[in-house]
Design an enzyme around this catalytic site. Structure first.
Site, PDB file in Angstrom:
ATOM      1  N   THR A  36       0.826  -1.207   0.000  1.00  0.00           N
ATOM      2  CA  THR A  36       0.000   0.000   0.000  1.00  0.00           C
ATOM      3  C   THR A  36       0.859   1.255   0.000  1.00  0.00           C
ATOM      4  O   THR A  36       1.984   1.237   0.527  1.00  0.00           O
ATOM      5  CB  THR A  36      -0.881   0.000   1.272  1.00  0.00           C
ATOM      6  OG1 THR A  36      -1.432   1.304   1.460  1.00  0.00           O
ATOM      7  CG2 THR A  36      -0.090  -0.326   2.530  1.00  0.00           C
TER       8      THR A  36
ATOM      9  N   TYR B 258      -1.658  -0.130  10.470  1.00  0.00           N
ATOM     10  CA  TYR B 258      -1.942  -0.787   9.181  1.00  0.00           C
ATOM     11  C   TYR B 258      -0.740  -0.650   8.244  1.00  0.00           C
ATOM     12  O   TYR B 258      -0.215  -1.639   7.725  1.00  0.00           O
ATOM     13  CB  TYR B 258      -3.201  -0.179   8.540  1.00  0.00           C
ATOM     14  CG  TYR B 258      -3.349  -0.544   7.088  1.00  0.00           C
ATOM     15  CD1 TYR B 258      -3.580  -1.861   6.714  1.00  0.00           C
ATOM     16  CD2 TYR B 258      -3.210   0.418   6.085  1.00  0.00           C
ATOM     17  CE1 TYR B 258      -3.677  -2.218   5.378  1.00  0.00           C
ATOM     18  CE2 TYR B 258      -3.312   0.073   4.742  1.00  0.00           C
ATOM     19  CZ  TYR B 258      -3.542  -1.249   4.395  1.00  0.00           C
ATOM     20  OH  TYR B 258      -3.629  -1.587   3.076  1.00  0.00           O
TER      21      TYR B 258
END
Ligand code: UDP
Length: 321
Positions: A115, A139
């Site tokens: 990501t 995350y």
């Protein structure tokens, strides 16, 4: 055969459909905690969890797996701040289980869903792969930790990987057989389309005094089918080259929250009530990526560069929800 962990989720399901269309045999492993059984119609499906090394060993022994793709991650940034353990156990520990079982069973090709959250607050735009890595939430850190593990594995073992750093995945299968369907939904495009569909009263704009032309956050929306094509190219790259690489996957164009709302209004023909609210913690003003490296090395080029067309595919799917 390709093992697709998390293949019943949004991105994994699109990749699975594309691989099947290209003639690959696939095996989906998904615990359906967030995935949808309706999304598993291509290939073989096993309902199961990556926290079971026994199940993983059994799969690698029973099926002739050439490469593994891993989409089985939790992706809610806010939740990762409130419950980091949930993220480290799933996104990090379970991925280690998968890698361990691959190694034990002689499978040496891995494609990882990473990501742009691994960069943290951008020091320069567009983001390139060599930008400093300073994730600002658990995350992003869980994804960066896996990238670091992968790099160490590739140095030490007979193992190659491709890490794909997605910007904002958007849109849906043009045939609308699968699409974006999160429960709960937190992403801007499906939330705005919910308003258009009359399922939600309004959309909250998180922050209107960012240093951007219209004061709202700018993101790089990349069609989920373009992500799918990039996975196909990554697989072909690993089949040909004994080499590991990291690539950004974005469109290279930024759209503000207000532009997203305006485009959704145009595509759906519905009035969308937007309410200006406080900024959401941890949202950088602008996240736009350069995908030049993927274009050059993988020969990948986004086919869905027109944002309006991306929203049209999302709307076609959304009306079936
Ligand atoms: N956003 C918003 N209202 C919402 C959800 C999101 O204004 O109800 C904004 C968010 O602040 C960000 C952009 O829309 O700037 C994209 O957010 P999303 O959650 O879709 O993806 P993220 O960039 O967080 O991965």
């Amino acid at each position: 055969m390709i093992l697709i962990a998390g293949g019943a989720g949004y991105v994994g399901a699109h990749v699975n459909k594309i691989l099947n269309q290209q003639g690959y045999e696939t095996l989906i492993l998904d615990n359906l905690s967030y995935g949808h059984p309706e999304f598993t119609r291509w290939g073989t499906f096993i309902e199961g969890d990556l926290d079971s090394p026994e199940l993983l060993d059994k799969i690698f022994q029973e099926y002739d797996i050439d490469a593994v793709m891993d989409f089985a991650a939790f992706t809610y940034v806010g939740e990762s701040v409130e419950d980091p353990q949930k993220y480290y156990l799933n996104n990090l520990k379970n991925t280690l289980n998968l890698l361990q079982s691959m190694q034990k069973n002689g499978v040496d090709q891995f494609i990882f869903s990473s990501t742009c959250a691994v960069y943290g607050n951008p020091e320069r735009i567009p983001l390139t792969e060599d930008h400093p890595l300073n994730p600002i939430n658990p995350y992003g850190r869980s994804k960066l930790m896996v990238e670091q593990v992968l790099s160490d594995y590739a140095q030490a073992y007979d193992f190659n990987y491709i890490s794909l750093r997605y910007f904002n995945a958007a849109g849906a299968d043009p045939e609308a057989q699968i699409g974006e369907w999160h429960q709960p939904e937190t992403h801007i495009i499906p939330l705005v389309l919910d308003v258009a569909a009359g399922k939600r009263e309004d959309i909250k704009i998180f922050g209107t005094d960012y240093p951007t032309p219209d004061g709202t956050c700018i993101r790089d929306y990349i069609h989920v089918c373009d992500l799918g094509q990039a996975h196909l190219k990554a697989l072909q790259f690993l089949e040909k080259n004994e080499k590991s690489e990291v690539f950004n996957l974005g469109n290279g164009n930024g759209f503000s929250v207000r532009e997203v709302i305006d485009t959704c209004q145009e595509v759906t023909g519905k009035e969308i009530r937007a309410i200006e609210t406080e900024a959401r913690a941890g949202d950088p003003p602008v996240l736009v990526g350069s995908s030049d490296k993927a274009r050059q090395i993988l020969g990948w080029k986004p086919q869905w560069s027109d944002f309006k067309q991306i929203v049209e595919t999302a709307w076609k799917w959304h009306q079936k929800l």
